[in-house]
Design a protein around this motif. Structure first.
Motif, PDB file in Angstrom:
ATOM      1  N   ALA A   1      -8.336   4.319   3.073  1.00  0.00           N
ATOM      2  CA  ALA A   1      -8.690   3.409   1.978  1.00  0.00           C
ATOM      3  C   ALA A   1     -10.151   2.963   2.076  1.00  0.00           C
TER       4      ALA A   1
ATOM      5  N   LYS B   1      -4.962  10.772  -7.157  1.00  0.00           N
ATOM      6  CA  LYS B   1      -5.936   9.688  -7.314  1.00  0.00           C
ATOM      7  C   LYS B   1      -7.355  10.226  -7.400  1.00  0.00           C
TER       8      LYS B   1
ATOM      9  N   LYS C   1     -12.971   3.722  -0.688  1.00  0.00           N
ATOM     10  CA  LYS C   1     -13.707   2.637  -1.333  1.00  0.00           C
ATOM     11  C   LYS C   1     -15.214   2.815  -1.205  1.00  0.00           C
TER      12      LYS C   1
ATOM     13  N   LEU D   1      -4.970  -4.836   0.939  1.00  0.00           N
ATOM     14  CA  LEU D   1      -3.770  -4.569   0.147  1.00  0.00           C
ATOM     15  C   LEU D   1      -2.871  -3.558   0.863  1.00  0.00           C
TER      16      LEU D   1
ATOM     17  N   TYR E   1       0.136   4.243   2.146  1.00  0.00           N
ATOM     18  CA  TYR E   1      -0.446   3.191   1.310  1.00  0.00           C
ATOM     19  C   TYR E   1      -1.968   3.294   1.258  1.00  0.00           C
TER      20      TYR E   1
ATOM     21  N   VAL F   1      -3.812   2.843  -2.606  1.00  0.00           N
ATOM     22  CA  VAL F   1      -4.809   1.834  -3.004  1.00  0.00           C
ATOM     23  C   VAL F   1      -6.063   1.995  -2.156  1.00  0.00           C
ATOM     24  N   LYS F   2      -7.165   1.437  -2.657  1.00  0.00           N
ATOM     25  CA  LYS F   2      -8.448   1.559  -1.962  1.00  0.00           C
ATOM     26  C   LYS F   2      -8.833   0.315  -1.164  1.00  0.00           C
TER      27      LYS F   2
END
Length: 258
Positions: free
Chosen positions: A92, A254, A96, A182, A173, A177-178
């Motif tokens: 992640a 993604k 990002k 989270l 996970y 998400v990045k």
């Protein structure tokens, strides 16, 4: 070669961030904390002022099997949090910052990228867990009684299956998400939710991943591996593989969407 390059890069990065030093030390503390504090509880009470006059406090006798399971109980809480914390930004964070895009733009497959990072974190967790449990085994044998080498090896590898699942879940996970924070939240909430399901329906689902600790306790008491433990371990391994395959699909989806 690509896989080994990414794996080596991850290992080196963890070394530069001192994870290869502090993570094993944290696991040692987690694993020996309960067995030592339980054994020396009377001395601890005396050191802080003792009991009120006339009060009697008797520490119940603890069997070696119960003592070493204290270590697994602490690992189930604090050890899992450490694993999620050291893994929450492995993909992640790079997604990002854009590093993942630079790597994947080269002829590097998504699964090569994911599995190399999974293996690097797995090696760190395996080493830390082994050192921590060896310390626990030493003190349990010294203070409470003997846990045989066979019992220790069985306990070690069956619980390792659960820790591998935790790594796989966190990696999954990472591809969803990045935001590392989270990833941490989703991983912890999922594990807590699984724990709640096991507490409510565990007597109907002896194969559930969260039941591994309970089956290990039974294994130590009867000195025989229960069939339910084999089933739970097998299901957990299958789920870990499914999570890795799903991670590959999610990351590809993604990145192509971006």
């Amino acid at each position: 070669m690509q896989w080994f390059t990414i794996f080596k890069k991850e290992i080196l990065e963890d070394w530069r961030n001192f994870k290869w030093i502090w993570v094993p030390l944290v696991f040692i503390v987690i694993c020996i904390m309960d067995p030592l504090s339980t054994y020396y509880l009377p001395q601890i009470i005396d050191a802080v002022g003792g009991m009120p006059e006339g009060a009697v406090f008797e520490v119940p006798a603890v069997q070696p099997e119960q003592a070493i399971m204290m270590s697994l109980a602490e690992l189930s809480m604090f050890g899992v949090l450490v694993i999620v914390a050291i893994s929450m930004a492995v993909i992640a964070g790079e997604r990002k910052s854009g590093v993942a895009e630079l790597i994947l733009v080269k002829p590097v497959s998504y699964f090569t990228y994911i599995s190399a990072k999974w293996a690097a974190k797995g090696l760190l967790v395996f080493t830390s867990y082994l050192i921590g449990m060896l310390a626990s085994w030493y003190y349990v044998n010294l203070l409470y009684g003997e846990i045989t080498a066979g019992q220790f090896v069985s306990l070690f590898f069956f619980y390792l299956v659960w820790l591998i699942f935790v790594i796989s879940l966190t990696i999954f996970y990472n591809t969803v998400v990045k935001i590392p924070g989270l990833v941490l939240t989703l991983s912890v909430v999922t594990i807590m939710g699984m724990s709640a399901i096991n507490q409510i329906f565990g007597h109907h689902m002896s194969w559930f991943p969260n039941s591994i600790s309970g089956h290990i306790t039974e294994m130590l008491m009867v000195n025989k591996i229960p069939g339910a433990l084999w089933a739970a371990a097998s299901i957990t391994i299958i789920l870990s593989v499914v999570l890795l395959i799903a991670s590959n699909f999610m990351l590809k989806t993604k990145e192509m969407a971006d």
